[in-house]
Design a protein around this motif. Structure first.
Motif, PDB file in Angstrom:
ATOM      1  N   TRP A   1     -35.915 -67.667 -23.961  1.00  0.00           N
ATOM      2  CA  TRP A   1     -34.909 -67.945 -22.927  1.00  0.00           C
ATOM      3  C   TRP A   1     -34.203 -66.658 -22.490  1.00  0.00           C
ATOM      4  CZ3 TRP A   1     -33.828 -71.236 -19.408  1.00  0.00           C
ATOM      5  CH2 TRP A   1     -32.552 -71.303 -18.831  1.00  0.00           C
ATOM      6  N   GLU A   2     -33.934 -65.798 -23.431  1.00  0.00           N
ATOM      7  CA  GLU A   2     -33.280 -64.532 -23.093  1.00  0.00           C
ATOM      8  C   GLU A   2     -34.119 -63.717 -22.125  1.00  0.00           C
ATOM      9  OE1 GLU A   2     -32.518 -62.682 -26.816  1.00  0.00           O
ATOM     10  OE2 GLU A   2     -30.855 -64.037 -27.363  1.00  0.00           O
ATOM     11  N   SER A   3     -35.454 -63.759 -22.296  1.00  0.00           N
ATOM     12  CA  SER A   3     -36.321 -63.049 -21.362  1.00  0.00           C
ATOM     13  C   SER A   3     -36.324 -63.728 -19.997  1.00  0.00           C
ATOM     14  CB  SER A   3     -37.746 -62.970 -21.912  1.00  0.00           C
ATOM     15  OG  SER A   3     -38.343 -64.249 -21.986  1.00  0.00           O
TER      16      SER A   3
ATOM     17  N   ILE B   1     -33.722 -65.287 -18.667  1.00  0.00           N
ATOM     18  CA  ILE B   1     -32.458 -64.912 -18.030  1.00  0.00           C
ATOM     19  C   ILE B   1     -32.542 -63.513 -17.441  1.00  0.00           C
ATOM     20  CG2 ILE B   1     -30.030 -64.410 -18.463  1.00  0.00           C
ATOM     21  CD1 ILE B   1     -30.676 -67.367 -18.346  1.00  0.00           C
ATOM     22  N   LYS B   2     -33.152 -62.598 -18.170  1.00  0.00           N
ATOM     23  CA  LYS B   2     -33.260 -61.218 -17.690  1.00  0.00           C
ATOM     24  C   LYS B   2     -34.094 -61.116 -16.418  1.00  0.00           C
ATOM     25  CE  LYS B   2     -32.685 -59.043 -22.222  1.00  0.00           C
ATOM     26  NZ  LYS B   2     -33.347 -58.236 -23.298  1.00  0.00           N
ATOM     27  N   SER B   3     -35.100 -61.967 -16.323  1.00  0.00           N
ATOM     28  CA  SER B   3     -35.993 -61.893 -15.165  1.00  0.00           C
ATOM     29  C   SER B   3     -35.491 -62.715 -13.990  1.00  0.00           C
ATOM     30  CB  SER B   3     -37.400 -62.361 -15.546  1.00  0.00           C
ATOM     31  OG  SER B   3     -37.368 -63.708 -15.964  1.00  0.00           O
TER      32      SER B   3
ATOM     33  N   THR C   1     -33.370 -63.886 -10.846  1.00  0.00           N
ATOM     34  CA  THR C   1     -32.703 -63.143  -9.759  1.00  0.00           C
ATOM     35  C   THR C   1     -31.866 -64.094  -8.926  1.00  0.00           C
ATOM     36  OG1 THR C   1     -34.536 -63.488  -8.236  1.00  0.00           O
ATOM     37  CG2 THR C   1     -34.653 -61.546  -9.639  1.00  0.00           C
TER      38      THR C   1
ATOM     39  N   ALA D   1     -25.461 -68.017 -19.417  1.00  0.00           N
ATOM     40  CA  ALA D   1     -25.702 -67.150 -18.259  1.00  0.00           C
ATOM     41  C   ALA D   1     -26.253 -67.927 -17.081  1.00  0.00           C
ATOM     42  CB  ALA D   1     -26.667 -66.035 -18.646  1.00  0.00           C
ATOM     43  N   THR D   2     -26.398 -69.234 -17.244  1.00  0.00           N
ATOM     44  CA  THR D   2     -26.961 -70.039 -16.164  1.00  0.00           C
ATOM     45  C   THR D   2     -25.861 -70.513 -15.224  1.00  0.00           C
ATOM     46  OG1 THR D   2     -26.761 -72.069 -17.433  1.00  0.00           O
ATOM     47  CG2 THR D   2     -28.794 -70.826 -17.684  1.00  0.00           C
TER      48      THR D   2
END
Length: 590
Positions: free
Chosen positions: A341-343, A345-347, A349, A379-380
Motif C-alpha cells: 500500500w505504501e508503494s 500511495i507513492k505512485s 498522483t 494519505a488517501t
C-alpha cells in the motif's frame, strides 16, 4: 478332512503357476487346467511391490506408492498402476450407478477448452496462473480445462432450444488440470486429477432446485455406500459462481479445509460461511486490541480490520472470507499488504481518476470503543468506516474457534475439524447460460436463460483421502466397494495347488444360493506368486485387501481356513463350507 485335489490338476504346483511379481504373464500363456478367464491370480498382474522401506511417519500417499498403486511422474502428476487403476475403475462404476439413479447421461468432453469462452464468462483472469495455457499453430489460444462449465453450456445451447428439451443432466469422468504452485499430499492436491462433473439444465428455478435436491440425495447415498464418516457443509461457491452450494468432506489431519459442526444440532458449515454467537463479555479481560491489514486486487483500496482478540490468536485472527463478503475485491494472497500500500500511495498522483481509498471495518468485539484520529489517519482522500452489516447487525469477522457457541441453537458448541473436500454441489442459476446465450423458449416470444447446476466429485482425491483416512501401521485399508479385490487367498508352504484353487472357486462362486445375499459371489484373487508365505502375508496387509484367507497349518490338519479382517479385528478359523457366509458377513460391515 483336507479336500482332495482333482486328478487333472495333480501335476501342477503353485510354483509352476507363478510368475515373477515384477512381470505379468500374458493370459494366453496361462497353464492348462487353470482357466485365466475365470480366475484372478496375482502372478498375472504387474505389482511392483517391495523394495521400498516404510518411513517412520508414513502417510497414506506413501503407502499407496509402497503398495504399488501409483508412481509419481512429475511434480503433482502421477501414473496409475494396475492396482490403483482397479480401485479407480470400481469407484467410477459406483459413481455411474448413482448418476443413473438421477437420470444422468454420460459424456466425454475434450480436455482442451477455448480461452475465448472463458473470456465471455469473465473467468480467464480469475483463474490466472493456475491455468495451463497453449496456442495452436495458428496462434489460437486454448487451455487445459480445470473445469468444463463453458464447454458444456456451449454444447447444450446448440442442441436444446425449447423447454420441452429440458431437463438435461449430463456427466463425465475425466482428467482435469490445474497448475498448482505447490502440489502436495499426493493425490489430494495435484496438477492432473480425475473428476466427475455433472451438469444440469432446467427451465425454471423451481425445477433446478428440485434437481439440486435430487443430486444431493444421490451424493449422500454414494458416500453412505463407501461407509465413510463424511460431513455435509454449507459452503461458498467461490470462482464457480452461483448462490447455493454444499461440500462433502472427509475429516483428515492432512485436510486443507476447516469445517465446523455443532455438537447439539445439525449445523455444519465450511469456515468460509460458518457463523458463531458472539463471545461472552466475561472474556474481555483476556483480549487485546488488534489491527489487521489487507488490500484489494486492483490495489486501489487499503482494508483495515479493528478487533479485540485473545493474545494467542493475534497473528491471524480474522476470517478473510467474511471480509470478502464486505469487500469482494479483497486479495487475501498478499503477504505484506501494508508495504504494498505504501508503494501505491507513492505512485498515486493528483491527476489520477480514482484516488486511493481506505476502508475501516470494526468487528463487534471492539465494543463501544471509538477509533482515534490517529487510527483513521491516512494519505488517501476517502475514508470509510463500516461497523455493521447491511441488515444493521454487528459484524462478526473473527475466525471461529473450537468451543465457540453455535449461532443456530441455544446450547451447542462448535467443533473445528480439518477435512478433505471430496465433492461439491453448486446451484449456478444463470451464471453461465446468460453470457453464453444458452436460452430456451418457454412459449411464443418468451425466451429465458437456462437454470444450471454443477456437481463435482474428486475421483482421484477420494483414493488419496480414503487411503490416508483408513490406513494403519500395517498398511492400507479399503472399503469393500472400491477395494482392488475384496478377498485374497494365500496358500501356505506345502499346500496343494488344487486345494488353493478349490478354496478360490468356492469363495468366487458363493454356495450357489439365490435367496441369500450373505452367500453371493465376491471379488477374490489368488496369491500364487513364488515368494514366501510370511512375505505374502505382509504384502497383503500393505495392499489393504479387506479380507485375507490363509491356508496354513490348520488347513493341512483340519481343513480350516484362517480368515483375517484387520479393520474389524477378526482372526478366526472357518471350515470351507462356512467360508462364503463368513466372508459376506464381514464384507457387509466394510
Amino acid at each position: 478332512m483336507v479336500p482332495k485335489r482333482t486328478s487333472w490338476m495333480s501335476s501342477l504346483s503353485l510354483r509352476s503357476l507363478a510368475a515373477s511379481r515384477h512381470q505379468a504373464r500374458p493370459y494366453s500363456q496361462a497353464p492348462s487346467g487353470f482357466p485365466a478367464s475365470h480366475r484372478a491370480c496375482l502372478s498375472k498382474i504387474w505389482l511392483p511391490t517391495g523394495g521400498i522401506t516404510a518411513s517412520g511417519e508414513e502417510d497414506g500417499h506413501s503407502k499407496l506408492i509402497r503398495a504399488g498403486y501409483l508412481r509419481q511422474s512429475h511434480a503433482g502428476i502421477f501414473h496409475m498402476l494396475p492396482l490403483g487403476q482397479r480401485v479407480q475403475e470400481k469407484l467410477e462404476k459406483l459413481i455411474d450407478k448413482h448418476m443413473m439413479q438421477v437420470g444422468a447421461s454420460k459424456v466425454s468432453l475434450s480436455s482442451i477448452s477455448s480461452q475465448a469462452l472463458w473470456e465471455k464468462t469473465n473467468r480467464l483472469d480469475g483463474y490466472g496462473p493456475e491455468l495451463f495455457r497453449l496456442n495452436d499453430r495458428k496462434e489460437t489460444p486454448y487451455l487445459l480445462a480445470p473445469t468444463h462449465e463453458e464447454e458444456i453450456t456451449t454444447l447444450v445451447s446448440k442442441l436444446a432450444t425449447s423447454y420441452k428439451n429440458l431437463p438435461i443432466r449430463l456427466y463425465q469422468i475425466g482428467r482435469k488440470y490445474r497448475d498448482e504452485m505447490r502440489p502436495r499430499h499426493g493425490l489430494l492436491r495435484s496438477r492432473e486429477f480425475v473428476m466427475k462433473d455433472l451438469y444440469t439444465f432446467d427451465a425454471t428455478i423451481e425445477s433446478a432446485l428440485q434437481t439440486y435436491s435430487e443430486v444431493r440425495a444421490a451424493y449422500s447415498r454414494l458416500f453412505d455406500e463407501l461407509k465413510l464418516p463424511y460431513l455435509v457443509a454449507e459452503a461458498s461457491s467461490g470462482d464457480i459462481g452461483g448462490d447455493l452450494s454444499h461440500e462433502y468432506h472427509l475429516p483428515s489431519t492432512v485436510g486443507e479445509d476447516n469445517v465446523l459442526s455443532c455438537d447439539s444440532c445439525t449445523y455444519v458449515a465450511n469456515e468460509e460461511l460458518a457463523v458463531a454467537r458472539p463471545r461472552s463479555s466475561d472474556k474481555a479481560q483476556s483480549l487485546v486490541k488488534h489491527c489487521w491489514h489487507g488490500i484489494t486486487k486492483d490495489r486501489s483500496t487499503l482494508v483495515t480490520v479493528w478487533c479485540m482478540v485473545p493474545q494467542e490468536l493475534a497473528d491471524s485472527p480474522v476470517n478473510t472470507h467474511a471480509i470478502k463478503s464486505i469487500v469482494p475485491g479483497l486479495d487475501s494472497g498478499v503477504e505484506d499488504p501494508k508495504a504494498l500500500w505504501e508503494s501505491v500511495i507513492k505512485s498515486a498522483t493528483r491527476e489520477a481518476a480514482e484516488k486511493p481509498k481506505t476502508i475501516h471495518i470494526v468487528d463487534q468485539t471492539y465494543g463501544n470503543q471509538t477509533l482515534e484520529a490517529a487510527d483513521l489517519s491516512s494519505a488517501t482522500t476517502e475514508v470509510e468506516v463500516i461497523k455493521s452489516s447491511q441488515g444493521g447487525q454487528p459484524l462478526n469477522i473473527l475466525k471461529i474457534q473450537n468451543g465457540d457457541s453455535c449461532a443456530q441453537c441455544s446450547s451447542g458448541t462448535l467443533r473445528l475439524q480439518k477435512a478433505v473436500e471430496l465433492g461439491h454441489t453448486f446451484h449456478l442459476g444463470t451464471r453461465y447460460s446468460e453470457p453464453l446465450g444458452a436460452n430456451v423458449q418457454l412459449r411464443e416470444n418468451i425466451t429465458v436463460p437456462m437454470q444450471m447446476g454443477c456437481h463435482g466429485i474428486g475421483v482421484s482425491r477420494i483414493l488419496g483421502a480414503v487411503a490416508d483416512h483408513l490406513a494403519d501401521e500395517k498398511g492400507l485399508n479399503w472399503p469393500r466397494v472400491i477395494a482392488p479385490f475384496e478377498v485374497v487367498v494365500i496358500p501356505g508352504r506345502g499346500v496343494e495347488e488344487g486345494d488353493a484353487i478349490r478354496v478360490y472357486d468356492y469363495i468366487a462362486k458363493g454356495d450357489g444360493s439365490q435367496d441369500s445375499k450373505a452367500t453371493q459371489p465376491v471379488d477374490v484373487v489368488l496369491d500364487d506368486r513364488t515368494e514366501s508365505f510370511p512375505w505374502k502375508m505382509k504384502d497383503a496387509d500393505t495392499v489393504g485387501y479387506p479380507i485375507i484367507v490363509l491356508l496354513g497349518r490348520n488347513w493341512a490338519s483340519e481343513g480350516l481356513c484362517e480368515v483375517q479382517c484387520r479393520r474389524l479385528s477378526v482372526k478366526k478359523n472357518v471350515p470351507l463350507s462356512d467360508l462364503p457366509v463368513c466372508i459376506n458377513d464381514l464384507l457387509s460391515q466394510l
